[in-house]
Design a protein around this motif. Structure first.
Motif, PDB file in Angstrom:
ATOM      1  N   UNK A  52      58.286  39.579  78.003  1.00 19.76           N
ATOM      2  CA  UNK A  52      58.856  39.807  76.673  1.00 19.76           C
ATOM      3  C   UNK A  52      60.310  40.218  76.862  1.00 19.76           C
ATOM      4  N   UNK A  53      61.195  39.271  76.664  1.00 21.50           N
ATOM      5  CA  UNK A  53      62.603  39.538  76.956  1.00 21.50           C
ATOM      6  C   UNK A  53      63.376  40.059  75.756  1.00 21.50           C
ATOM      7  N   UNK A  54      62.820  39.933  74.566  1.00 26.97           N
ATOM      8  CA  UNK A  54      63.537  40.359  73.369  1.00 26.97           C
ATOM      9  C   UNK A  54      62.853  41.568  72.742  1.00 26.97           C
ATOM     10  N   UNK A  55      63.425  42.734  72.985  1.00 24.62           N
ATOM     11  CA  UNK A  55      62.882  43.973  72.431  1.00 24.62           C
ATOM     12  C   UNK A  55      63.899  44.602  71.491  1.00 24.62           C
ATOM     13  N   UNK A  56      63.450  44.944  70.303  1.00 24.90           N
ATOM     14  CA  UNK A  56      64.276  45.655  69.334  1.00 24.90           C
ATOM     15  C   UNK A  56      63.637  47.008  69.092  1.00 24.90           C
ATOM     16  N   UNK A  57      64.401  48.059  69.334  1.00 22.19           N
ATOM     17  CA  UNK A  57      63.902  49.423  69.202  1.00 22.19           C
ATOM     18  C   UNK A  57      64.744  50.132  68.160  1.00 22.19           C
ATOM     19  N   UNK A  58      64.070  50.771  67.213  1.00 21.78           N
ATOM     20  CA  UNK A  58      64.777  51.491  66.155  1.00 21.78           C
ATOM     21  C   UNK A  58      64.644  52.991  66.398  1.00 21.78           C
ATOM     22  N   UNK A  59      65.775  53.626  66.644  1.00 23.58           N
ATOM     23  CA  UNK A  59      65.843  55.083  66.737  1.00 23.58           C
ATOM     24  C   UNK A  59      65.803  55.598  65.301  1.00 23.58           C
ATOM     25  N   UNK A  60      64.678  56.154  64.917  1.00 22.90           N
ATOM     26  CA  UNK A  60      64.479  56.566  63.526  1.00 22.90           C
ATOM     27  C   UNK A  60      64.875  58.022  63.305  1.00 22.90           C
ATOM     28  N   UNK A  61      66.149  58.332  63.626  1.00 21.90           N
ATOM     29  CA  UNK A  61      66.671  59.663  63.356  1.00 21.90           C
ATOM     30  C   UNK A  61      66.308  60.695  64.402  1.00 21.90           C
ATOM     31  N   UNK A  62      66.150  60.265  65.640  1.00 24.74           N
ATOM     32  CA  UNK A  62      65.819  61.207  66.714  1.00 24.74           C
ATOM     33  C   UNK A  62      66.973  62.168  66.966  1.00 24.74           C
ATOM     34  N   UNK A  63      66.646  63.306  67.570  1.00 24.39           N
ATOM     35  CA  UNK A  63      67.662  64.318  67.865  1.00 24.39           C
ATOM     36  C   UNK A  63      68.602  63.828  68.969  1.00 24.39           C
ATOM     37  N   UNK A  64      69.810  64.403  69.035  1.00 22.09           N
ATOM     38  CA  UNK A  64      70.806  63.964  70.015  1.00 22.09           C
ATOM     39  C   UNK A  64      70.332  64.050  71.472  1.00 22.09           C
ATOM     40  N   UNK A  65      69.399  64.950  71.775  1.00 22.16           N
ATOM     41  CA  UNK A  65      68.943  65.047  73.161  1.00 22.16           C
ATOM     42  C   UNK A  65      68.134  63.837  73.603  1.00 22.16           C
ATOM     43  N   UNK A  66      67.765  62.955  72.668  1.00 22.39           N
ATOM     44  CA  UNK A  66      67.046  61.718  73.013  1.00 22.39           C
ATOM     45  C   UNK A  66      67.995  60.546  73.231  1.00 22.39           C
ATOM     46  N   UNK A  67      69.284  60.751  72.993  1.00 25.47           N
ATOM     47  CA  UNK A  67      70.272  59.677  73.138  1.00 25.47           C
ATOM     48  C   UNK A  67      70.234  59.009  74.512  1.00 25.47           C
ATOM     49  N   UNK A  68      70.063  59.752  75.620  1.00 22.15           N
ATOM     50  CA  UNK A  68      70.022  59.085  76.926  1.00 22.15           C
ATOM     51  C   UNK A  68      68.880  58.061  77.043  1.00 22.15           C
ATOM     52  N   UNK A  69      67.776  58.305  76.370  1.00 25.97           N
ATOM     53  CA  UNK A  69      66.662  57.359  76.399  1.00 25.97           C
ATOM     54  C   UNK A  69      67.092  56.053  75.739  1.00 25.97           C
ATOM     55  N   UNK A  70      67.726  56.146  74.580  1.00 28.27           N
ATOM     56  CA  UNK A  70      68.158  54.945  73.868  1.00 28.27           C
ATOM     57  C   UNK A  70      69.288  54.234  74.606  1.00 28.27           C
ATOM     58  N   UNK A  71      70.161  55.000  75.248  1.00 28.11           N
ATOM     59  CA  UNK A  71      71.237  54.396  76.050  1.00 28.11           C
ATOM     60  C   UNK A  71      70.647  53.609  77.214  1.00 28.11           C
TER      61      UNK A  71
ATOM     62  N   UNK B 131      59.649  53.320  80.351  1.00 29.40           N
ATOM     63  CA  UNK B 131      58.640  52.708  81.214  1.00 29.40           C
ATOM     64  C   UNK B 131      57.902  51.590  80.484  1.00 29.40           C
ATOM     65  N   UNK B 132      57.559  51.838  79.234  1.00 29.02           N
ATOM     66  CA  UNK B 132      56.850  50.848  78.426  1.00 29.02           C
ATOM     67  C   UNK B 132      57.716  49.606  78.223  1.00 29.02           C
ATOM     68  N   UNK B 133      58.999  49.802  77.933  1.00 29.42           N
ATOM     69  CA  UNK B 133      59.906  48.671  77.756  1.00 29.42           C
ATOM     70  C   UNK B 133      60.019  47.868  79.054  1.00 29.42           C
ATOM     71  N   UNK B 134      60.068  48.546  80.185  1.00 28.42           N
ATOM     72  CA  UNK B 134      60.107  47.854  81.488  1.00 28.42           C
ATOM     73  C   UNK B 134      58.853  47.009  81.685  1.00 28.42           C
ATOM     74  N   UNK B 135      57.696  47.572  81.358  1.00 31.39           N
ATOM     75  CA  UNK B 135      56.443  46.836  81.492  1.00 31.39           C
ATOM     76  C   UNK B 135      56.440  45.596  80.601  1.00 31.39           C
ATOM     77  N   UNK B 136      56.954  45.733  79.382  1.00 26.60           N
ATOM     78  CA  UNK B 136      57.015  44.581  78.485  1.00 26.60           C
ATOM     79  C   UNK B 136      57.940  43.501  79.034  1.00 26.60           C
ATOM     80  N   UNK B 137      59.083  43.903  79.555  1.00 25.29           N
ATOM     81  CA  UNK B 137      60.012  42.928  80.127  1.00 25.29           C
ATOM     82  C   UNK B 137      59.402  42.249  81.349  1.00 25.29           C
ATOM     83  N   UNK B 138      58.722  43.004  82.181  1.00 26.21           N
ATOM     84  CA  UNK B 138      58.071  42.425  83.357  1.00 26.21           C
ATOM     85  C   UNK B 138      56.966  41.451  82.970  1.00 26.21           C
ATOM     86  N   UNK B 139      56.363  41.661  81.794  1.00 28.02           N
ATOM     87  CA  UNK B 139      55.301  40.779  81.312  1.00 28.02           C
ATOM     88  C   UNK B 139      55.865  39.534  80.626  1.00 28.02           C
TER      89      UNK B 139
END
Length: 92
Positions: free
Chosen positions: A34-53, A24-32
């Motif tokens: 900000x078209x270039x977002x870099x997000x670093x998955x810092x070792x999150x568990x596999x159940x968070x993979x759908x969020x990053x996908x 949701x936050x990334x969507x808000x940034x894009x709507x504002x």
């Protein structure tokens, strides 16, 4: 005539075990505009993979650490990737 100067902003977000609110936050940034977002998955568990996908499908650059290395390391990873992406290659 001088060349036109273009200013762009790169948004960097280190993320460890994020909730779906990150999407949701990334969507808000894009709507504002900000078209270039870099997000670093810092070792999150596999159940968070759908969020990053989902973030990747939205056009975000998603980088991954295999294990949690901390916010500083996540930021460094993002800055190094941005430097590679934004530095013109001279071929030398």
């Amino acid at each position: 005539m001088e060349g036109k100067r273009v200013t762009t902003f790169e948004v960097v977000i280190p993320a460890y075990e994020p909730s779906s609110n990150l999407v949701d936050y990334a969507c808000e940034l894009q709507e504002a505009g900000f078209s270039s977002l870099t997000i670093v998955d810092d070792g999150s568990s596999p159940d968070r993979a759908p969020i990053f996908e989902q973030l990747q499908q939205m056009g975000c650059q998603v980088l991954h650490h295999p294990e949690n290395r901390g916010k500083g390391a996540a930021l460094k990873t993002a800055f190094l990737a941005l430097r590679e992406r934004c530095t013109p290659q001279t071929g030398y």
